[in-house]
Scaffold this active site. Sequence first.
Site, PDB file in Angstrom:
ATOM      1  N   ASP A 124      84.656  30.904  73.936  1.00  0.00           N
ATOM      2  CA  ASP A 124      83.450  30.407  73.267  1.00  0.00           C
ATOM      3  C   ASP A 124      83.396  30.838  71.804  1.00  0.00           C
ATOM      4  OD1 ASP A 124      83.059  33.100  73.782  1.00  0.00           O
ATOM      5  OD2 ASP A 124      81.323  32.838  75.073  1.00  0.00           O
ATOM      6  N   ASN A 171      72.273  38.385  82.246  1.00  0.00           N
ATOM      7  CA  ASN A 171      71.586  37.298  82.958  1.00  0.00           C
ATOM      8  C   ASN A 171      72.556  36.458  83.795  1.00  0.00           C
ATOM      9  OD1 ASN A 171      72.984  35.830  81.060  1.00  0.00           O
ATOM     10  ND2 ASN A 171      71.203  34.908  80.074  1.00  0.00           N
ATOM     11  N   HIS A 173      75.410  35.058  82.687  1.00  0.00           N
ATOM     12  CA  HIS A 173      76.175  34.015  82.007  1.00  0.00           C
ATOM     13  C   HIS A 173      77.658  34.375  81.919  1.00  0.00           C
ATOM     14  CE1 HIS A 173      75.341  35.765  77.696  1.00  0.00           C
ATOM     15  NE2 HIS A 173      76.590  36.014  77.996  1.00  0.00           N
ATOM     16  N   GLU A 191      74.718  29.519  80.254  1.00  0.00           N
ATOM     17  CA  GLU A 191      73.485  30.261  80.512  1.00  0.00           C
ATOM     18  C   GLU A 191      72.826  29.796  81.811  1.00  0.00           C
ATOM     19  OE1 GLU A 191      72.794  32.756  78.739  1.00  0.00           O
ATOM     20  OE2 GLU A 191      72.547  32.356  76.609  1.00  0.00           O
TER      21      GLU A 191
END
Length: 250
Positions: free
Chosen positions: A67, A136, A138, A143
Amino acid sequence: MRLIVCDSQKDIANFGANMIAEVMASKKDAVLGLATGSTPIPMYAELVRRYEAGELDFSTVRSVNLDEYYPLAPDNDQSYRYFMNHQLFDHINIDKNNTNVPDGLAQDPSAACAAYEQLIRELGGIDIQVLGIGGNGHIGFNEPAETLDPLTHLTDLTEDTIRANARFFASEADVPRHALTMGIGTILSARRILLIATGAAKAKAIATVLSGKLTTSCPASLLNLHEDVTILCDCDAVSLCDEKTLAAFA
Ligand code: GLP
């Protein structure tokens, strides 16, 4: 899914580097899927050490990164291109032309994402994909959401991620609000996956992954669909897993 719990960062770095070395030994022009974040830094340092000791040769290796922030220039010291150069590529004999990071300045992000998928196909696919994990859940910048994108795409970062990643920027306002990221399907198409998680901030996400259930509210849980995933953790990262779950991986 295989779970390895290590006592030290050093053991994690060694174990991870062993897996990468194994892939490189089995294929001269291996395609390494690489990740940023603080978690893989000790493993990259170990790869550099092995290169300097003459144990590893990266001259024919190719790489694709997961990414990149968008928009962000590659020479910005917070870009993932900059991170990879500084943590790894500048210190080993990889040909920089063989290293790929999504283009944080792409004029046409959707064309750039399609081209990134095409590039991965042309390279013959990813032999091993390294992953960190967000608190979280991801992976890359996929996400938690109601739906997840299968392929490389432009995405919005959640407030949680912006806050978590603000530590690397001058202020929270400087964190880009978007990113280009491989999709869940891109990640799952890798032949092997190595997810590294350290620290209690990752414990909830790791407990969800190890529960074996799939939920888009924890994108990493979709790794349960892959048949060759190794999760490399410290004790803190598995601190919310119950005995029964841990015993199942023993
Ligand atoms: C970022 C990256 C992820 C990384 C995650 C965890 O948001 N996009 O690829 O896994 O952060 O980072 P850290 O290892 O610093 O906790």
